[in-house]
Design an enzyme around this catalytic site. Structure first.
Site: not given
Length: 765
Positions: A21, A126, A440, A442, A650, A674, A703
């Site tokens: 939610e 993570n 990279i 996707s 990567h 990165e 991002h």
């Protein structure tokens, strides 16, 4: 009852909601579909539900102030006024709640005028946190009331909570110097100016009626210098000696506390929290130090980071051994439960043999109560619940997998890099220009792509039609990349739900959940699969998609896989054998896929290891062994190909300086990393260690929704060229493009290609 039942506590609880939610509310606000008032109302409902669940389970110390719209480190920076200069005008101009939220999200996601805060991993998890920027002139003052407001909110629903704060030492140690800071400055230099801000907040909480607070110092699970330990001593002497304050518990987690233990034992605070799951050595250290005296020990006995049921017998034995080492004992989780899914009851499709071995956040609350009951009344009070706490029988074993690994050993080593690169440049993988451009892996996953996957999963869409739609999407992505002018293409990964889950669903020994979401960063949630048994690959996983993509273009197409370390790091992994052994099993399965990709004509194969730094042990003396088996697993997965095949890897959102040597040990031909949010700081590490293979430091941050200009990308490339020769430098974004939209991706990639051409032409002249 023999003794009073010990108190129970929880470090934190999932706040994303049983059906994500919070994600819908936050992303709805970003898109303009949700008002600020509606977003705040949705958040308040989620907080109430979490508090109610913990209170109903009998948790004595229910935490508050653990909710966040994006990240707790960002919340703490704003709480104490640590707003970078580029965001201060917008923050100061905020005249209503919407303006406040916009300024908050700008720091997290960036704006047209300013790049966002850097993002990196929260210790060895993570979860990603936003890195505060603090300089000598950064204003530090108590600038908000979130901890007080959420305490009062919970009190209004009848629950007295214990507010939780990130401790001052951890906050400053995890911050970075801002752009104005002189060389040699560290944010910890501002400790004495920050402590009064914490002191004022504690006084406000005391006035609001908070009986206790917890300050989290997970930085103490890593190696700390004598100067840092002295700062710790100074901080808690200052806070502990204040008269108007709640009782203080200082808690650490993610490992053994080491030399910080005697500092906290002597501090004028009421409690100390230690992790006995990731740091079992804490028990012996506590005994050697003579215990905590009259302080309460908050013992982390229930694993907050993995989904296996607690070994109740083992936890009770550990707890019993701690009883004489403190003035009181509280049974707790090892860390926040935000790292595990919310409720196992939602997972009706799991194999019952596996399901009976699991406990998610809601079930871990019950485990805390059982441990406390067993301590008070003896193990007989638990009856058959003690035996059910950890089903016997072990994980599933595949003797063929183990025999193959024994026979293969470490695999056949590849030729030296110098030999391989000559073979690749002489036509093996296709001639490429200096500053070769690529992505990279996707590409944006459109609503149509997601709907097709959902339709296939629900049985509404025939597989033949699904595959036709995926091939059409691949055609579109290949054509777009050719039009943009990229040199090495990708198929875009439209068929993949997640870079780990996609493979886990096709590997034996893994299981996937339906609703097991956990937060990775911001509104980005993942469903980590469960690695429960020996791993093997029943059939090829990516080969046909890569083969089809390569058939649609004369340019090289990269095959895309997720590496063995990341497959472990982003899964809930079996705990009945060493991680190194499990990594070799995953590597063997990936090795089969790599060889099949090469046989299908794919000459660029990327095996992503974004989690290499993430799993690095926090203590330096444990790191060499980890890096050795991690590199060995990667080499095992990739060493079966010819010299003419280019192996890429990567990595993203990590502090690479600590693993820069291990990057070379992977023996990949090209490493993309990165580097955008940190302004190419990585190139200094590369220069210092003499890294000689090919490198692709990300030239813009995916991002953030902002589109970088050609000039911005060109400046990044020129910074990279200070350490990397043009024929070794690749040009790419810093991560995959799955979470972005084509309205951002296409202009960004066109600017990337244009900037690369301009720099390439200037080098040629």
């Amino acid at each position: 009852m023999n003794t009073p039942v010990p108190a129970t506590s929880v470090h934190g609880y999932p706040h994303i909601g049983p059906r994500r939610e919070l994600k819908r509310a936050v992303e709805g606000y970003w898109a303009g579909r949700t008002t600020a008032a509606e977003l705040d109302a949705a958040a308040a409902a989620l907080r109430r539900d979490a508090v109610a669940a913990m209170a109903a389970a009998g948790i004595a110390a229910v935490p508050s102030n653990t909710f966040t719209y994006y990240d707790q480190m960002l919340d703490t920076a704003l709480l104490f006024g640590a707003v970078p200069e580029r965001f201060r005008a917008a923050a100061a101009a905020a005249s209503d709640r919407a303006g406040e939220l916009d300024a908050y999200f700008a720091m997290a996601r960036g704006s047209d005028a300013a790049p966002p805060l850097e993002m990196t991993k929260w210790f060895d998890t993570n979860y990603h946190y936003l890195v505060p920027e603090i300089g000598p002139a950064t204003p530090l003052r108590l600038s908000g009331a979130k901890p007080v407001e959420e305490f009062e909110e919970a009190r209004a629903q009848g629950v007295e909570t214990r507010p939780v704060l990130i401790g001052p030492l951890t906050f400053l140690l995890l911050s970075k110097p801002d752009a104005s800071a002189p060389e040699g400055f560290a944010p910890l230099d501002r400790l004495d100016e920050l402590l009064p801000c914490y002191g004022e907040l504690l006084e406000r909480l005391h006035r609001a009626g908070a009986a206790a607070v917890r300050l989290d110092e997970p930085a103490l699970a890593a190696d700390r210098t004598p100067e840092e330990l002295a700062a710790l001593r100074r901080a808690y002497r200052y806070l502990g000696e204040r008269e108007a304050r709640p009782a203080i518990t200082v808690s650490t987690y993610f490992g053994a506390i080491g030399a910080a233990l005697p500092v906290l034992a002597a501090a004028p605070v009421e409690g100390v929290g230690l992790d006995f799951v990731a740091g079992p050595a804490n028990r012996d250290a506590l005994a050697a130090a003579g215990g905590l005296g009259g302080k309460v020990l908050e013992a982390g006995l229930v694993d907050g980071r993995n989904v296996w049921r607690t070994d109740l017998g083992g936890a009770l034995a550990m707890a019993a051994s701690l009883l004489g080492l403190a003035g009181g004992l509280t049974v707790s989780t090892s860390c926040s439960l935000q790292h595990v899914p919310l409720d196992l009851a939602a997972e009706t499709g799991l194999d019952p043999r596996l399901r009976e071995r699991l406990a998610f956040a809601r079930q871990k609350l019950d485990e805390l109560a059982l441990i406390a009951l067993g301590l008070a009344e003896g193990t007989e009070a638990l009856g058959d619940r003690l035996a059910a706490g950890r089903p016997a029988g072990g994980a599933f074993t595949d003797h063929q997998v183990r025999a193959r690994l024994d026979a293969l050993g470490a695999g056949r080593p590849r030729a030296d890099y110098a030999v391989r690169v000559r073979a690749q440049r002489q036509g093996g993988a296709g001639a490429l220009p200096p500053l070769a451009t690529t992505t990279i892996g996707s590409f944006p996953q459109t609503a149509e792509v997601r709907a097709a996957r959902a339709g296939l999963r629900a049985g509404r869409l025939p597989r033949e039609e699904y595959e036709r739609l995926m091939r059409a999407e691949i055609d579109r992505v290949i054509a777009l990349q050719e039009d943009i002018g990229l040199d090495v293409l990708v198929h875009g990964e439209p068929e993949r739900n997640d870079m780990v889950q996609y493979f886990a669903e096709q590997l034996a020994g893994y299981a996937a959940t339906e609703h097991g979401w956990v937060q990775s960063y911001g509104s980005r949630y993942v469903r980590p699969p469960i690695l429960f048994g020996d791993v093997s690959r029943p059939a090829p996983m990516t080969v046909e998609w890569a083969r089809y993509a390569q058939s649609r273009t004369a340019k090289p197409v990269k095959g895309m896989l997720t590496g063995p370390v990341t497959m472990l790091a982003w899964s809930f992994v079996r705990d009945d054998q060493p991680l190194a052994e499990t990594a070799r099993q995953v590597a063997l399965a990936l090795r089969d896929e790599v060889r099949d990709l090469e046989a299908a004509g794919i000459r660029h194969i990327q095996v992503d290891e974004p989690a290499l730094r993430e799993l690095l042990p926090l203590r330096r003396d444990e790191q060499p062994a980890y890096l050795a088996w991690a590199a060995e697993a990667f080499r095992l997965a990739t060493s079966g190909v010819a010299d003419t095949t280019t192996v890429h890897t990567h990595m993203c959102y990590s502090e690479f300086g600590e693993v820069i040597g291990a990057i070379g040990e992977l023996d990949a031909d090209v490493t993309s990393v990165e580097a955008a949010r940190s302004r190419m700081e990585l190139v200094a590490d590369l220069r210092d260690v003499g890294y000689r293979r090919e490198i692709g430091p990300g030239v813009y941050d995916i991002h953030s929704p902002r589109v970088p200009s050609e000039e911005e990308i060109e400046a990044a490339l020129r910074r990279a060229l200070a350490a990397v020769e043009p024929d070794r430098l690749w040009v790419n974004p810093d991560c995959g493009l799955k979470t972005r939209g084509y309205a951002e991706v296409e202009p960004a990639l066109r600017n990337l290609v244009s900037a690369a051409r301009r720099v390439r032409e200037s080098l040629g002249s």
